[in-house]
Scaffold this active site. Structure first.
Site, PDB file in Angstrom:
ATOM      1  N   ARG A  83       7.780  -4.188   9.570  1.00  0.00           N
ATOM      2  CA  ARG A  83       6.449  -3.898   9.027  1.00  0.00           C
ATOM      3  C   ARG A  83       6.483  -4.259   7.553  1.00  0.00           C
ATOM      4  O   ARG A  83       7.470  -3.997   6.862  1.00  0.00           O
ATOM      5  CB  ARG A  83       6.108  -2.426   9.201  1.00  0.00           C
ATOM      6  CG  ARG A  83       4.767  -1.962   8.613  1.00  0.00           C
ATOM      7  CD  ARG A  83       4.612  -0.476   8.919  1.00  0.00           C
ATOM      8  NE  ARG A  83       3.350   0.111   8.524  1.00  0.00           N
ATOM      9  CZ  ARG A  83       3.211   1.055   7.591  1.00  0.00           C
ATOM     10  NH1 ARG A  83       4.278   1.494   6.914  1.00  0.00           N
ATOM     11  NH2 ARG A  83       2.035   1.588   7.320  1.00  0.00           N
ATOM     12  N   GLU A 179      -2.951   4.839   5.883  1.00  0.00           N
ATOM     13  CA  GLU A 179      -3.108   6.295   5.803  1.00  0.00           C
ATOM     14  C   GLU A 179      -4.523   6.666   5.352  1.00  0.00           C
ATOM     15  O   GLU A 179      -4.744   7.212   4.281  1.00  0.00           O
ATOM     16  CB  GLU A 179      -2.049   6.907   4.887  1.00  0.00           C
ATOM     17  CG  GLU A 179      -0.651   6.778   5.431  1.00  0.00           C
ATOM     18  CD  GLU A 179       0.369   7.659   4.724  1.00  0.00           C
ATOM     19  OE1 GLU A 179       1.267   8.181   5.404  1.00  0.00           O
ATOM     20  OE2 GLU A 179       0.272   7.815   3.489  1.00  0.00           O
ATOM     21  N   GLU A 287       5.292   5.433  10.532  1.00  0.00           N
ATOM     22  CA  GLU A 287       6.117   5.826   9.390  1.00  0.00           C
ATOM     23  C   GLU A 287       6.855   7.108   9.753  1.00  0.00           C
ATOM     24  O   GLU A 287       6.236   8.080  10.194  1.00  0.00           O
ATOM     25  CB  GLU A 287       5.289   6.092   8.132  1.00  0.00           C
ATOM     26  CG  GLU A 287       4.693   4.869   7.491  1.00  0.00           C
ATOM     27  CD  GLU A 287       4.041   5.179   6.148  1.00  0.00           C
ATOM     28  OE1 GLU A 287       4.420   6.194   5.517  1.00  0.00           O
ATOM     29  OE2 GLU A 287       3.145   4.415   5.738  1.00  0.00           O
TER      30      GLU A 287
END
Length: 618
Positions: A83, A179, A287
């Site tokens: 990523r 996020e 994550e």
């Protein structure tokens, strides 16, 4: 003992007889395979810091000490995806943090593809870090109205996709925003909003459409990513809202899940199961990270420490890091209908390298959460990625390893509340907080000093001794559940908007195991209070510790007694910056008092309250 030797010994012994096995102190990690893990399960890593680290001289070594390319090391240990984030133009901001612009992202994807790995590209739509606390519009787009920003997002996203395609390096997955709990491209796309989240949804749809328009075969999977992976209420609210606004054309819900911040594994499982079914999407923990030590290797304070270790539930060891990762992968494998499709470790390569800071001129706060030691040598925890899929390995039940000593404090001549639970560590370095049975559950000591206490904890039917130390002082804190260490609000009366208040166990949001936390997406107000009767006449002090984003319309610590109310204003400054507020010399005459905090706040205000004290002064 080398890893392969350990495994062959175990397998040979199992073939000969049945016995209980515990790895020796010098053995490699022990990881149980996950029976239902799919062959194409994503075992990924965010490596956005890598080019910056390499430019500053970073070198990487495999477990055996052989120097090699970090991506090759990862592939050797089972990593099949990378990523990489993209910032619009890091030079227009603080710099550092990897300075990951499109050019660096493209080069990393090219390197990954050459090794047979796949790639997820993470658009931040900012020149710097984008997360729940900041979603700063890129400098080149600042001042643009909503319609222009929608065009900016579309045009920029389409350009990057075309550039990758032209280079023959089309990513296999793209996430639109990072996020997004608090929205994107502030202030126009900020959440919570006053327009029903419509502007934000338009911005989000622009990014999604830009990819779809340039990918007619729909070969690129599209992700929307939120933090707080254990908070099902947040995910339902967010995805219900954007779905109502027409944001539907995406494939994957990404979650950040750090157990020391984002709740228990049980809450993660419940959220994964619910949102995958409710929205008909695959789910990926995009994550996560686990500490392998509590040591800090530079001058930058780390967010992960001994308190975070206790909250997270895995010891800060190489074995604990591996066990934690396996636990998250197991939860994903358990999501019904094969919807839990993968995991990415966030920046496992970010070991301490001079100059490779979170921003230019500052240090690295992730150095004890990475998967390389301070010299760049791979930790044996990397083997978790292959071991979870190796069904030839034995499954070994973890057994009791050790129990912590505990401490308590109380006043002379009064019953002392001893801890209800103690941390027990198991052979795989996961830890559980288990109930204690004390020899004397409420001891009383008439003199100040330090006293031993004993109890037992039951593990798999066997009792183990718990040793405790009680410090007796003159001051007696009269508050029940003053520090929320059992992560509940027992003893407290919440009036007003009680739904805005809960108990949390996130490092930074709590000073110990727990704290009272508040947040709401609408204007709210509440009072948290505790009342007392039968108090001795005299002077009293009340105090509290708080942290938060600030900005409340009114926020006070208070005490009411003798028909009078005394207050002191509470002012917070930022996350994890704790302040103490105190009211002293309050005369109590009628034996009664009520203490607490009260506030009125605008939508989005947040913070924590912890460590209340209320005591009679000498």
């Amino acid at each position: 003992m080398k890893k392969k030797t350990l495994k062959s010994l175990v397998l040979s012994a199992l073939a000969a007889t049945t016995f209980a096995f515990l790895p020796s102190a010098d053995a490699a990690i022990q990881v149980n395979p996950i029976p239902n893990l799919s062959q194409d399960f994503i075992k990924g890593a965010d490596v956005s810091m890598l080019p910056e680290m390499e430019s500053l001289g970073a070198k990487f070594y495999d477990v055996d000490g052989t120097e090699m390319d970090e991506l090759q090391i990862m592939k050797n240990h089972g990593i099949n995806w990378i990523r990489v984030r993209i910032w619009n133009n890091p030079k227009d901001s603080y710099g550092g943090g990897g300075n990951t612009d499109e050019a660096r992202a493209l080069e990393l994807v090219k390197r990954a593809h050459s090794l047979g790995m796949k790639a997820l590209v993470d658009f931040h739509y900012s020149d710097f870090w984008a997360d729940p606390g900041k979603q700063v519009t890129p400098k080149a787009w600042q001042g643009h109205d909503k319609d222009q920003l929608v065009k900016d997002v579309y045009d920029y996203t389409a350009k990057v996709v075309k550039d990758f395609q032209a280079a023959g390096e089309e990513p296999e997955m793209i996430q639109i925003g990072n996020e997004l709990k608090s929205g994107m491209l502030w202030p126009i796309g900020k959440l919570p909003s006053t327009d029903g989240d419509k502007a934000f949804s338009e911005l989000l749809n622009a990014g999604l459409k830009a990819v779809r328009d340039n990918d007619p075969d729909r070969s690129i999977k599209l992700m929307i990513h939120l933090p707080d992976g254990g908070d099902n209420g947040l995910y339902r609210y967010f995805f219900d809202s954007i779905e109502k606004n027409g944001v539907k054309d995406f494939d994957v819900i990404g979650l950040s899940y750090y157990p020391f911040w984002h709740g228990s594994l049980e809450s993660l499982q419940q959220n994964l199961d619910d949102i995958s079914a409710r929205y008909d999407k695959d789910v990926i923990v995009v994550e996560t990270a686990f500490g392998y030590t509590n040591e800090n290797f530079d001058d930058m304070k780390n967010p992960y420490d001994e308190k975070a270790e206790r909250i997270g539930g895995f010891r800060s060891t190489v074995q604990g890091q591996a066990t934690g990762l396996r636990a998250v992968m197991e939860r994903l494998a358990n999501v019904p209908n094969g919807r839990g499709t993968g995991l990415f470790y966030w920046e496992p390569d970010w070991y301490p390298v001079e100059g490779a800071g979170w921003k230019t001129g500052e240090g690295n706060e992730w150095d004890n959460l990475c998967m390389f030691d301070k010299n760049g040598k791979a930790l044996e925890s990397w083997d978790v990625y292959t071991d979870v899929s190796d069904q030839s390995l034995p499954t070994i039940a973890p057994t009791f390893k050790e129990v912590d000593d505990v401490t308590a404090e109380g006043g002379a001549g009064a019953p002392i509340a001893l801890p209800e639970k103690v941390r027990v560590t198991f052979s795989d370095d996961h830890a559980e907080n288990l109930p204690i049975t004390w020899n004397d559950a409420a001891p009383v000591f008439d003199e100040t000093g330090t006293y031993p206490v004993k109890g037992t904890v039951l593990v798999d039917g066997e009792a183990h001794i718990v040793n405790g130390t009680v410090t007796v002082v003159k001051k007696t804190n009269l508050v029940k559940n003053p520090d929320f260490e059992n992560v509940n609000l027992d003893g407290w009366t919440i009036t007003g908007d009680a739904s805005a208040v809960d108990a949390v166990s996130k490092a930074g949001d709590a000073l110990g195991q727990g704290a009272l936390h508040y947040w709401a997406d609408k204007a709210f107000g509440f009072t948290a209070s505790q009342s007392f009767d039968g108090l001795e006449d005299g002077l009293y002090t009340v105090s509290v510790q708080t942290q938060g984003g600030g900005g409340e319309q009114s926020y006070d610590l208070f005490i009411e007694t003798n028909g009078e109310r005394k207050t002191t204003p509470v002012t917070d400054t930022k996350w994890n910056e704790w302040h103490t507020f105190t009211i002293s010399d309050v005369e109590v005459k009628d034996g009664k008092a009520t203490i607490g905090v009260t506030m009125k706040a605008a939508p989005g205000c947040w913070g924590s309250v912890d460590n209340f004290e209320f005591y009679k002064q000498d």
